[in-house]
Structure formats: structure tokens, C-alpha cells
Design a protein around this motif. Structure first.
Motif, PDB file in Angstrom:
ATOM      1  N   LEU A 190     -24.750 -27.256  42.144  1.00  0.00           N
ATOM      2  CA  LEU A 190     -24.716 -27.948  41.444  1.00  0.00           C
ATOM      3  C   LEU A 190     -24.474 -27.705  39.951  1.00  0.00           C
ATOM      4  O   LEU A 190     -23.683 -28.267  39.260  1.00  0.00           O
ATOM      5  CB  LEU A 190     -25.789 -29.343  41.197  1.00  0.00           C
ATOM      6  N   TRP A 192     -23.869 -24.707  39.177  1.00  0.00           N
ATOM      7  CA  TRP A 192     -23.091 -23.915  38.970  1.00  0.00           C
ATOM      8  C   TRP A 192     -21.422 -24.363  38.651  1.00  0.00           C
ATOM      9  O   TRP A 192     -20.684 -24.622  38.104  1.00  0.00           O
ATOM     10  CB  TRP A 192     -22.011 -23.446  39.761  1.00  0.00           C
ATOM     11  N   VAL A 193     -21.544 -25.835  39.330  1.00  0.00           N
ATOM     12  CA  VAL A 193     -19.994 -26.961  38.748  1.00  0.00           C
ATOM     13  C   VAL A 193     -20.398 -27.530  37.522  1.00  0.00           C
ATOM     14  O   VAL A 193     -19.328 -27.031  36.551  1.00  0.00           O
ATOM     15  CB  VAL A 193     -20.817 -27.985  40.086  1.00  0.00           C
ATOM     16  N   ARG A 196     -19.661 -25.232  34.445  1.00  0.00           N
ATOM     17  CA  ARG A 196     -17.854 -25.371  34.459  1.00  0.00           C
ATOM     18  C   ARG A 196     -17.428 -26.565  34.566  1.00  0.00           C
ATOM     19  O   ARG A 196     -16.031 -26.460  33.873  1.00  0.00           O
ATOM     20  CB  ARG A 196     -17.550 -24.099  35.499  1.00  0.00           C
ATOM     21  N   THR A 197     -17.700 -27.726  34.045  1.00  0.00           N
ATOM     22  CA  THR A 197     -17.343 -28.806  34.063  1.00  0.00           C
ATOM     23  C   THR A 197     -17.507 -29.738  32.295  1.00  0.00           C
ATOM     24  O   THR A 197     -16.368 -29.841  32.030  1.00  0.00           O
ATOM     25  CB  THR A 197     -17.749 -29.820  35.401  1.00  0.00           C
ATOM     26  N   PHE A 229     -14.783 -26.879  31.184  1.00  0.00           N
ATOM     27  CA  PHE A 229     -13.149 -26.519  32.065  1.00  0.00           C
ATOM     28  C   PHE A 229     -12.395 -25.773  31.499  1.00  0.00           C
ATOM     29  O   PHE A 229     -11.305 -24.932  31.399  1.00  0.00           O
ATOM     30  CB  PHE A 229     -12.899 -27.811  32.952  1.00  0.00           C
TER      31      PHE A 229
END
Length: 293
Positions: A190, A192-193, A196-197, A229
Motif C-alpha cells: 500500500l 509503495w502506491v 508514488r501517488t 506522481f
């Protein structure tokens, strides 16, 4: 439910005060390591100027010009779908701020307008609105936001601003909300996402790090505000899940109070050894402690 401007402002204020209280309790909100006598002045003046003068004036000016020159476009986009409004704000507001921020670290004259934000030798909610007054007046994303509001998207902007400012305030605070989450193995996919967001303390603190030799520092990247991002997409991202040892500006002369608030009206200091009252660190450098363990 759509938020009004007043409701949006109150929620943002509550988020800001929430992080400020956490810093007050855990990381000495008003007594940061290496703060100077100029820091408080800069933060109060630039914050008040942006929120009370610059941003309202830009929105008013855009509306006045719109009604005078393009009256038939007023509220033209008021009925577009939520996702379309989101796309417009992410591109014309958040992505434009990414490029403005990136340009501010690419051109010396523009960096002088942004220098005040990085001159602080600490991280804190106090830095969120800290910048040269002219930097905000020239910021394209604020003008684009004004245009979108004129086109009828004020209903969306109120909620969008709450989300964006929650991310930005959290990313600047030295009460690092992301640090304990990195230690939970089950949350690793989670996070990791997430990292990067949106901008997180780890990724944004890297942008404020002082020394290039510090492996956690990346002041020539990590420019994203709401969305990290954009850094991933445009190749300026560095993700380490670590935090710099110290913050501030490396290998540049001390900046005067006038330079930080109103360069080029006040000239740039170019003397590395200049004695500037109020700009000398109040205490010796110490390793920067990250809270929220």
C-alpha cells in the motif's frame, strides 16, 4: 455534499492546527533546531500576504477580467462531471505547480523568488506558505485555478483545496506520519502506491535536505505538491523512505530578510561571509530528529 469556501477554509485551518499541535507536543513548534530571528517574521508575513492579499486578489482579478472580456464563459463548465473537473484541476493547477516549482530550481533568478522556502533549516507546518511574496503573485497554478473558478468550478475547488492542503501540510510537517507505516510489513504494498501517488514527509523532506552528500537528499527533484506522481512521470522522483540529517541551503551566501520576502526589490546578498543580523543560526547544528516513532 459540496463545500462552501468558508467551510473549506475552516477545514484546512483545522488540519493545519492539528499538525501544529502535534509539533507543539513532540517537536518544539516554536523552537526548531537552527531557527533564526528572521524565520518567524518570514513565515508570518508571507502566510498572511498569500492568504489575505495575493490569492484573493488573483481570484478577484481573474473574475473581473473574465466578466469584462469573456462574459459568455462565466460558469460555462459548471455542470461538467466530477471526474472531468478533477482532471482539469490536476493538470492546470497541480501539474502547473509542479512545473513552476521545477523551474524555480532550474533558473537562478526564479530560485531567488523561491529561496525563502528552502532557507529554513528545519521542517514544519510553518513552511507551508513561506515564500517570496512575488513568487506566489506570479505562480501560474493560482491564476489557472482562478480561471477554472470563473468557468464555474468553484464548487469543486473548495473540496479539492482541502485534499491538496492536507497532503502539503502533512508533507512539510516534521511529525512524519508515514514513518511508522513503513515499519508495518503488511502495509508495504500500500505504501509503495501511496508514496508514488502523493507527496509524503519522506519524499518531500528529501527535497528540503541540506547536503547533496546525504543519501536521503534530492533537492533537484521531488517537486510534486499534491501528486508525487508528476515526479514519477517526468523522471524527477527519488524514494528512499529515509529522512535528511539536516535541512536548508548548501553553499550559498546567507539571504537577507528583504531578499527572502521581496527579491528583486531587495538585492541578493552575494557575500558568503556577510554578517547579517538575525540570519545567523541561533544554535549549533544538530541531527534532525523525526517524530512519530
Amino acid at each position: 455534499m459540496q463545500l462552501t469556501t468558508a467551510q473549506s477554509s475552516l477545514i484546512v485551518l483545522a488540519i493545519y492546527l492539528g499538525f501544529a499541535l502535534l509539533e507543539l507536543a513532540y517537536t518544539r513548534l516554536f523552537a526548531k533546531d537552527e531557527q533564526t530571528r528572521h524565520d518567524g517574521i518570514l513565515e508570518v508575513v508571507s502566510t498572511l500576504m498569500l492568504l489575505v492579499v495575493t490569492q484573493p486578489l488573483i481570484l478577484f482579478t481573474v473574475g473581473m477580467i473574465g466578466h469584462a472580456v469573456f462574459p459568455h464563459y462565466a460558469n460555462a463548465l459548471a455542470d461538467i462531471p466530477f471526474l472531468a473537473a478533477l482532471a482539469l484541476f490536476l493538470v492546470f493547477e497541480d501539474m502547473m505547480q509542479y512545473w513552476w516549482h521545477r523551474a524555480s530550481h532550474s533558473f537562478a533568478w526564479l530560485y531567488n523568488l523561491h529561496r525563502a522556502h528552502h532557507n529554513a533549516r528545519y521542517m514544519s507546518v510553518r513552511l507551508v506558505y513561506r515564500n517570496n511574496i512575488l513568487y506566489y503573485a506570479m505562480m501560474p497554478s493560482i491564476w489557472f485555478a482562478g480561471i477554472l473558478v470563473y468557468l464555474g468550478l468553484g464548487w469543486f475547488y473548495a473540496g479539492y483545496l482541502v485534499v491538496k492542503m492536507a497532503v502539503i501540510i502533512g508533507a512539510h510537517s516534521d511529525f512524519a506520519w508515514d514513518k511508522p507505516l513503513y515499519r508495518i510489513k503488511a502495509l508495504s504494498p500500500l505504501m509503495w502506491v501511496v508514496e508514488r501517488t502523493i507527496s509524503t514527509p519522506a519524499t518531500h523532506h528529501a527535497h528540503h535536505g541540506r547536503h547533496l552528500s546525504d543519501g536521503a537528499v534530492h533537492y533537484k527533484g521531488n517537486f510534486g505538491n499534491l501528486l508525487f506522481f508528476w515526479d514519477v512521470l517526468f523522471g524527477t522522483a527519488k524514494i528512499t523512505r529515509t529522512y535528511p540529517v539536516s535541512y536548508g541551503v548548501e553553499n550559498l551566501p546567507l539571504a537577507t530578510l528583504g531578499q527572502q520576502l521581496l527579491w528583486p526589490i531587495f538585492p541578493e546578498n552575494k557575500d558568503m561571509h556577510a554578517d547579517i543580523p538575525g540570519a545567523t543560526p541561533a544554535r549549533a547544528a544538530t541531527p534532525h530528529a523525526i517524530a512519530a516513532d
